[in-house]
Scaffold this motif. Structure first.
Motif, PDB file in Angstrom:
ATOM      1  N   LYS A   1       6.637   3.343   6.522  1.00 32.28           N
ATOM      2  CA  LYS A   1       7.519   3.075   5.380  1.00 32.28           C
ATOM      3  C   LYS A   1       7.809   4.369   4.621  1.00 32.28           C
ATOM      4  CE  LYS A   1       7.725   0.585   0.981  1.00 32.28           C
ATOM      5  NZ  LYS A   1       7.654   1.696   0.048  1.00 32.28           N
ATOM      6  N   LEU A   2       6.777   5.140   4.340  1.00 37.88           N
ATOM      7  CA  LEU A   2       6.964   6.393   3.604  1.00 37.88           C
ATOM      8  C   LEU A   2       7.828   7.364   4.398  1.00 37.88           C
ATOM      9  CD1 LEU A   2       3.343   6.895   2.211  1.00 37.88           C
ATOM     10  CD2 LEU A   2       5.383   6.248   0.905  1.00 37.88           C
ATOM     11  N   ARG A   3       7.565   7.477   5.684  1.00 39.50           N
ATOM     12  CA  ARG A   3       8.355   8.397   6.526  1.00 39.50           C
ATOM     13  C   ARG A   3       9.814   7.959   6.602  1.00 39.50           C
ATOM     14  NH1 ARG A   3       3.500   8.690  10.617  1.00 39.50           N
ATOM     15  NH2 ARG A   3       2.418  10.506   9.780  1.00 39.50           N
ATOM     16  N   ALA A   4      10.051   6.660   6.662  1.00 43.50           N
ATOM     17  CA  ALA A   4      11.422   6.148   6.699  1.00 43.50           C
ATOM     18  C   ALA A   4      12.164   6.490   5.405  1.00 43.50           C
ATOM     19  CB  ALA A   4      11.425   4.631   6.924  1.00 43.50           C
ATOM     20  N   GLU A   5      11.483   6.363   4.281  1.00 43.16           N
ATOM     21  CA  GLU A   5      12.099   6.718   3.004  1.00 43.16           C
ATOM     22  C   GLU A   5      12.413   8.211   2.954  1.00 43.16           C
ATOM     23  OE1 GLU A   5      10.245   5.262  -0.652  1.00 43.16           O
ATOM     24  OE2 GLU A   5       9.193   3.773   0.575  1.00 43.16           O
TER      25      GLU A   5
ATOM     26  N   SER B   1      -7.154   5.393   2.822  1.00 48.63           N
ATOM     27  CA  SER B   1      -6.486   4.353   3.606  1.00 48.63           C
ATOM     28  C   SER B   1      -6.566   2.978   2.935  1.00 48.63           C
ATOM     29  CB  SER B   1      -7.065   4.291   5.015  1.00 48.63           C
ATOM     30  OG  SER B   1      -8.449   4.024   4.974  1.00 48.63           O
ATOM     31  N   ASP B   2      -7.488   2.817   2.009  1.00 50.28           N
ATOM     32  CA  ASP B   2      -7.603   1.557   1.286  1.00 50.28           C
ATOM     33  C   ASP B   2      -6.401   1.312   0.362  1.00 50.28           C
ATOM     34  OD1 ASP B   2      -8.674   3.804  -0.117  1.00 50.28           O
ATOM     35  OD2 ASP B   2      -9.540   2.455  -1.601  1.00 50.28           O
ATOM     36  N   SER B   3      -5.568   2.313   0.158  1.00 46.25           N
ATOM     37  CA  SER B   3      -4.372   2.178  -0.686  1.00 46.25           C
ATOM     38  C   SER B   3      -3.126   1.821   0.115  1.00 46.25           C
ATOM     39  CB  SER B   3      -4.112   3.485  -1.444  1.00 46.25           C
ATOM     40  OG  SER B   3      -5.184   3.776  -2.299  1.00 46.25           O
ATOM     41  N   ALA B   4      -3.274   1.577   1.404  1.00 51.22           N
ATOM     42  CA  ALA B   4      -2.126   1.317   2.276  1.00 51.22           C
ATOM     43  C   ALA B   4      -1.276   0.149   1.790  1.00 51.22           C
ATOM     44  CB  ALA B   4      -2.602   1.076   3.703  1.00 51.22           C
ATOM     45  N   ASP B   5      -1.902  -0.943   1.382  1.00 52.71           N
ATOM     46  CA  ASP B   5      -1.144  -2.111   0.933  1.00 52.71           C
ATOM     47  C   ASP B   5      -0.260  -1.779  -0.262  1.00 52.71           C
ATOM     48  OD1 ASP B   5      -2.259  -3.660   2.895  1.00 52.71           O
ATOM     49  OD2 ASP B   5      -3.745  -4.598   1.583  1.00 52.71           O
ATOM     50  N   LYS B   6      -0.777  -1.000  -1.188  1.00 55.54           N
ATOM     51  CA  LYS B   6      -0.015  -0.653  -2.387  1.00 55.54           C
ATOM     52  C   LYS B   6       1.142   0.283  -2.054  1.00 55.54           C
ATOM     53  CE  LYS B   6      -3.815  -1.567  -5.448  1.00 55.54           C
ATOM     54  NZ  LYS B   6      -4.712  -1.149  -6.478  1.00 55.54           N
ATOM     55  N   LEU B   7       0.914   1.219  -1.143  1.00 49.34           N
ATOM     56  CA  LEU B   7       1.971   2.158  -0.769  1.00 49.34           C
ATOM     57  C   LEU B   7       3.022   1.509   0.117  1.00 49.34           C
ATOM     58  CD1 LEU B   7      -0.172   5.359  -0.172  1.00 49.34           C
ATOM     59  CD2 LEU B   7       1.365   4.897  -2.078  1.00 49.34           C
ATOM     60  N   ALA B   8       2.662   0.433   0.807  1.00 49.20           N
ATOM     61  CA  ALA B   8       3.591  -0.261   1.691  1.00 49.20           C
ATOM     62  C   ALA B   8       4.358  -1.372   0.984  1.00 49.20           C
ATOM     63  CB  ALA B   8       2.843  -0.830   2.883  1.00 49.20           C
ATOM     64  N   ALA B   9       4.082  -1.607  -0.284  1.00 51.87           N
ATOM     65  CA  ALA B   9       4.747  -2.692  -1.022  1.00 51.87           C
ATOM     66  C   ALA B   9       6.266  -2.531  -0.946  1.00 51.87           C
ATOM     67  CB  ALA B   9       4.291  -2.694  -2.475  1.00 51.87           C
ATOM     68  N   ALA B  10       6.946  -3.599  -0.590  1.00 54.94           N
ATOM     69  CA  ALA B  10       8.395  -3.562  -0.382  1.00 54.94           C
ATOM     70  C   ALA B  10       9.173  -3.211  -1.650  1.00 54.94           C
ATOM     71  CB  ALA B  10       8.867  -4.909   0.164  1.00 54.94           C
ATOM     72  N   ASP B  11       8.639  -3.572  -2.800  1.00 57.72           N
ATOM     73  CA  ASP B  11       9.363  -3.319  -4.052  1.00 57.72           C
ATOM     74  C   ASP B  11       9.081  -1.944  -4.651  1.00 57.72           C
ATOM     75  OD1 ASP B  11       6.730  -4.051  -4.626  1.00 57.72           O
ATOM     76  OD2 ASP B  11       7.261  -4.896  -6.574  1.00 57.72           O
ATOM     77  N   LYS B  12       8.262  -1.142  -3.993  1.00 55.48           N
ATOM     78  CA  LYS B  12       7.925   0.199  -4.483  1.00 55.48           C
ATOM     79  C   LYS B  12       8.538   1.241  -3.549  1.00 55.48           C
ATOM     80  CE  LYS B  12       5.028  -1.295  -7.680  1.00 55.48           C
ATOM     81  NZ  LYS B  12       5.193  -1.058  -9.098  1.00 55.48           N
ATOM     82  N   THR B  13       9.200   2.237  -4.136  1.00 61.52           N
ATOM     83  CA  THR B  13       9.798   3.300  -3.329  1.00 61.52           C
ATOM     84  C   THR B  13       9.484   4.662  -3.944  1.00 61.52           C
ATOM     85  OG1 THR B  13      11.898   3.374  -4.530  1.00 61.52           O
ATOM     86  CG2 THR B  13      11.743   1.804  -2.691  1.00 61.52           C
ATOM     87  N   ILE B  14       9.613   5.677  -3.128  1.00 63.34           N
ATOM     88  CA  ILE B  14       9.395   7.039  -3.611  1.00 63.34           C
ATOM     89  C   ILE B  14      10.420   7.360  -4.688  1.00 63.34           C
ATOM     90  CG2 ILE B  14       9.403   9.476  -2.986  1.00 63.34           C
ATOM     91  CD1 ILE B  14       8.501   8.598  -0.149  1.00 63.34           C
ATOM     92  N   ALA B  15      11.671   6.980  -4.468  1.00 70.27           N
ATOM     93  CA  ALA B  15      12.730   7.261  -5.449  1.00 70.27           C
ATOM     94  C   ALA B  15      12.427   6.598  -6.793  1.00 70.27           C
ATOM     95  CB  ALA B  15      14.079   6.803  -4.915  1.00 70.27           C
TER      96      ALA B  15
END
Length: 124
Positions: free
Chosen positions: A9-13, A38-52
């Motif tokens: 997800k991060l790489r795609a963004e 790696s325990d933060s993966a769920d939070k970083l993969a959240a669909a409603d959260k983006t780098i922008a």
């Protein structure tokens, strides 16, 4: 979600915003953070959260500190705001922040037949 899903997800963004250097810097930081946490993966993969959107959170926080139309954040403060945006509690070391913003430039690739060099001194 898995760590791989968060990385993807991060790489795609980052790929979608390849001309936005700020997204690239934050993305690199998050990729590095994810490798160590790696325990933060769920939070970083959240669909409603983006780098922008994390950049927008950083901008909003900086506006609160502005004086005479200007605001500054340290690297560590900025990255801490990004983590908070993703719902991650923790602090950012200066070392981790510096590693994320290290920029390297590769030498320009030579193309065939470009062995020709000219110096201004050759014409004087």
């Amino acid at each position: 979600m898995s760590t791989q899903a968060a990385l993807d997800k991060l790489r795609a963004e980052m790929t979608a915003a390849k001309n936005n250097q700020y997204v690239q810097v934050i993305g690199q930081f998050l990729l590095g953070y994810l490798e160590e946490h790696s325990d933060s993966a769920d939070k970083l993969a959240a669909a409603d959260k983006t780098i922008a959107k994390s950049l927008d959170a950083m901008k909003a926080e900086a506006k609160k500190k502005q004086s005479n139309g200007m605001a500054m954040l340290t690297d560590a403060e900025g990255f801490a705001i990004v983590l908070s945006y993703y719902g991650i509690k923790g602090s950012v070391t200066t070392q981790a922040a510096a590693a994320a913003i290290t920029v390297t430039s590769a030498p320009a690739a030579k193309t065939a037949g470009t062995d020709f060099e000219v110096s201004l001194d050759d014409f004087l």
